[in-house]
Design a protein around this motif. Structure first.
Motif, PDB file in Angstrom:
ATOM      1  N   TYR A   1       0.817  -1.220   0.000  1.00 50.75           N
ATOM      2  CA  TYR A   1       0.000   0.000   0.000  1.00 50.75           C
ATOM      3  C   TYR A   1       0.848   1.265   0.000  1.00 50.75           C
ATOM      4  CZ  TYR A   1      -3.729  -3.273   1.036  1.00 50.75           C
ATOM      5  OH  TYR A   1      -4.611  -4.329   0.966  1.00 50.75           O
ATOM      6  N   LEU A   2       2.123   1.136  -0.307  1.00 53.02           N
ATOM      7  CA  LEU A   2       2.995   2.305  -0.386  1.00 53.02           C
ATOM      8  C   LEU A   2       2.612   3.174  -1.584  1.00 53.02           C
ATOM      9  CD1 LEU A   2       6.616   1.052   0.417  1.00 53.02           C
ATOM     10  CD2 LEU A   2       5.455   2.999   1.450  1.00 53.02           C
ATOM     11  N   SER A   3       2.264   4.408  -1.311  1.00 57.34           N
ATOM     12  CA  SER A   3       1.954   5.374  -2.369  1.00 57.34           C
ATOM     13  C   SER A   3       1.916   6.756  -1.734  1.00 57.34           C
ATOM     14  CB  SER A   3       0.609   5.053  -3.038  1.00 57.34           C
ATOM     15  OG  SER A   3       0.249   6.071  -3.940  1.00 57.34           O
ATOM     16  N   SER A   4       2.915   7.564  -2.029  1.00 52.75           N
ATOM     17  CA  SER A   4       2.991   8.882  -1.406  1.00 52.75           C
ATOM     18  C   SER A   4       1.843   9.776  -1.857  1.00 52.75           C
ATOM     19  CB  SER A   4       4.333   9.541  -1.740  1.00 52.75           C
ATOM     20  OG  SER A   4       4.526   9.613  -3.142  1.00 52.75           O
ATOM     21  N   SER A   5       1.430   9.656  -3.117  1.00 57.86           N
ATOM     22  CA  SER A   5       0.344  10.513  -3.615  1.00 57.86           C
ATOM     23  C   SER A   5      -0.980  10.175  -2.948  1.00 57.86           C
ATOM     24  CB  SER A   5       0.221  10.377  -5.131  1.00 57.86           C
ATOM     25  OG  SER A   5      -0.048   9.034  -5.500  1.00 57.86           O
TER      26      SER A   5
ATOM     27  N   THR B   1       2.578   2.725   6.706  1.00 60.72           N
ATOM     28  CA  THR B   1       3.109   1.552   6.012  1.00 60.72           C
ATOM     29  C   THR B   1       4.619   1.464   6.247  1.00 60.72           C
ATOM     30  OG1 THR B   1       3.457   2.832   3.985  1.00 60.72           O
ATOM     31  CG2 THR B   1       1.359   1.657   4.189  1.00 60.72           C
ATOM     32  N   PRO B   2       5.175   0.250   6.245  1.00 61.83           N
ATOM     33  CA  PRO B   2       6.635   0.130   6.379  1.00 61.83           C
ATOM     34  C   PRO B   2       7.328   0.649   5.124  1.00 61.83           C
ATOM     35  CG  PRO B   2       5.651  -2.008   5.922  1.00 61.83           C
ATOM     36  CD  PRO B   2       4.514  -1.063   6.142  1.00 61.83           C
ATOM     37  N   MET B   3       8.493   1.209   5.291  1.00 54.10           N
ATOM     38  CA  MET B   3       9.275   1.708   4.157  1.00 54.10           C
ATOM     39  C   MET B   3      10.119   0.579   3.572  1.00 54.10           C
ATOM     40  SD  MET B   3      10.533   5.347   5.772  1.00 54.10           S
ATOM     41  CE  MET B   3      11.257   5.924   4.234  1.00 54.10           C
ATOM     42  N   ARG B   4      10.416   0.680   2.284  1.00 51.95           N
ATOM     43  CA  ARG B   4      11.330  -0.270   1.670  1.00 51.95           C
ATOM     44  C   ARG B   4      12.753   0.025   2.130  1.00 51.95           C
ATOM     45  NH1 ARG B   4       7.746   0.719  -2.760  1.00 51.95           N
ATOM     46  NH2 ARG B   4       6.527  -1.156  -3.216  1.00 51.95           N
ATOM     47  N   ASN B   5      13.581  -1.016   2.188  1.00 56.16           N
ATOM     48  CA  ASN B   5      14.936  -0.862   2.720  1.00 56.16           C
ATOM     49  C   ASN B   5      15.785   0.118   1.924  1.00 56.16           C
ATOM     50  OD1 ASN B   5      14.341  -2.707   4.714  1.00 56.16           O
ATOM     51  ND2 ASN B   5      15.192  -4.449   3.603  1.00 56.16           N
ATOM     52  N   ASN B   6      15.501   0.231   0.619  1.00 60.50           N
ATOM     53  CA  ASN B   6      16.320   1.115  -0.210  1.00 60.50           C
ATOM     54  C   ASN B   6      15.719   2.509  -0.372  1.00 60.50           C
ATOM     55  OD1 ASN B   6      14.148   0.440  -1.757  1.00 60.50           O
ATOM     56  ND2 ASN B   6      15.299  -0.210  -3.577  1.00 60.50           N
ATOM     57  N   GLN B   7      14.661   2.808   0.391  1.00 61.19           N
ATOM     58  CA  GLN B   7      14.063   4.141   0.313  1.00 61.19           C
ATOM     59  C   GLN B   7      14.937   5.165   1.028  1.00 61.19           C
ATOM     60  OE1 GLN B   7       9.609   3.036   1.177  1.00 61.19           O
ATOM     61  NE2 GLN B   7       9.687   5.132   0.440  1.00 61.19           N
ATOM     62  N   LYS B   8      14.910   6.377   0.496  1.00 58.48           N
ATOM     63  CA  LYS B   8      15.671   7.463   1.112  1.00 58.48           C
ATOM     64  C   LYS B   8      15.073   7.793   2.478  1.00 58.48           C
ATOM     65  CE  LYS B   8      17.384  12.127   0.154  1.00 58.48           C
ATOM     66  NZ  LYS B   8      17.370  13.262  -0.805  1.00 58.48           N
ATOM     67  N   GLY B   9      15.920   7.947   3.472  1.00 54.09           N
ATOM     68  CA  GLY B   9      15.447   8.254   4.825  1.00 54.09           C
ATOM     69  C   GLY B   9      14.738   7.089   5.480  1.00 54.09           C
TER      70      GLY B   9
END
Length: 301
Positions: free
Chosen positions: A201-205, A220-228
């Protein structure tokens, strides 16, 4: 627990106590035309009892009723008519489910969103299967389940539940529809709450849209390679398991993955009946028996 008539009477009285305006005094829907002696309320109650008792065969159920409960159900209709009427009562069954869930959800601020795959057949039969394929708009499709790392042919059950495990919203989507599409509808179903989901369900918009239109905070949890990157709080990770457990209970006691419907209307009616039966047991556990609401394998009489 295994007496059909005893369970039927309990379920019938519970639904009747909801005082739904759609039913008249006899238990039929308030509409013009002749009234059936086996009422609409009895059709709904019998279908929920069958799901609670893990009876997924209507043939077996009606043979049992005619052989052992003939005196208890003198106005019983035949199986095919029962099935047609149950499908026609889809919206009423959903109203019963919503009314039962309302008793739990009045002051909830946290909800969990997730999906589970529902196969209609194995992939090897995908090309020749005619199950639920009567219309393109509702026909099953091939999709991928990341949690189980498998491809499947059928639908996804999209669900939103409270942290206590009571379904707020449910929807069937094609298997190839991304979970985010269901998430974008949440601003019409919820408001002023925290919505907990997984990486699907990751979607910033959509996250911004939900916050600005309905004050829904999406966690939602962030992906490991996401910034920050920041690891999701353990309390949210733990809460997500509540809906996963609920899906497991639907697969176990209610056999939601074993479905013999041939049309989409029959398929979605059976799925809804199983979830409504689950919500009904939760309702009885809390408001009549004062026991944990998710103890589902218990007697309701």
């Amino acid at each position: 627990m295994h007496d059909i008539k005893t369970n039927f009477d309990k379920v019938y009285q519970t639904i009747k106590s909801l005082n739904l305006s759609v039913f008249d005094s006899s238990g039929n829907l308030s509409k013009p035309g002749p009234r059936s002696e086996f009422t609409d309320l009895e059709v709904i109650a019998l279908s929920l009892v069958a799901e609670f008792m893990s009876c997924d065969s209507e043939n077996w159920l009606f043979n049992k009723l005619r052989s052992d409960y003939q005196q208890s159900f003198p106005n019983l209709i035949d199986r095919s008519r029962f099935n047609r009427r149950k499908r026609g009562l889809f919206l009423t069954i959903d109203l019963v489910r919503s009314k039962l869930a309302e008793q739990f959800l009045s002051f909830e601020d946290y909800y969990i969103i997730d999906s589970m795959p529902l196969e209609v057949c194995k992939l090897s039969r995908e090309k020749r299967s005619k199950v639920c394929a009567e219309a393109f708009e509702t026909s099953p499709e091939k999709g991928y389940c990341a949690a189980q790392k498998m491809y499947f042919y059928g639908y996804k059950l999209q669900g939103v539940c409270s942290v206590n495990g009571v379904f707020h919203s449910i929807e069937l989507t094609k298997a190839n529809i991304h979970d985010v599409n269901f998430l974008s509808e949440m601003n019409t179903k919820l408001s002023d709450c925290v919505l907990i989901g997984d990486k699907g369900y990751l979607s910033s918009s959509i996250q911004l849209d939900l916050f600005h239109t309905a004050n829904i905070k999406l966690e939602t949890p962030m992906r490991n390679n996401q910034k920050g990157f920041v690891k999701q709080k353990w309390i949210f990770r733990k809460a997500r398991k509540r809906l996963e457990t609920l899906f497991s209970q639907l697969c176990d006691q209610f056999m939601i993955r074993r479905n013999y419907a041939k049309t989409f209307q029959g398929f979605k009616t059976r799925i809804l009946a199983k979830i409504t039966a689950l919500t009904l047991i939760q309702y009885l556990n809390k408001f009549e028996f004062n026991r944990p609401i998710n103890n589902l394998k218990v007697a309701i009489t």
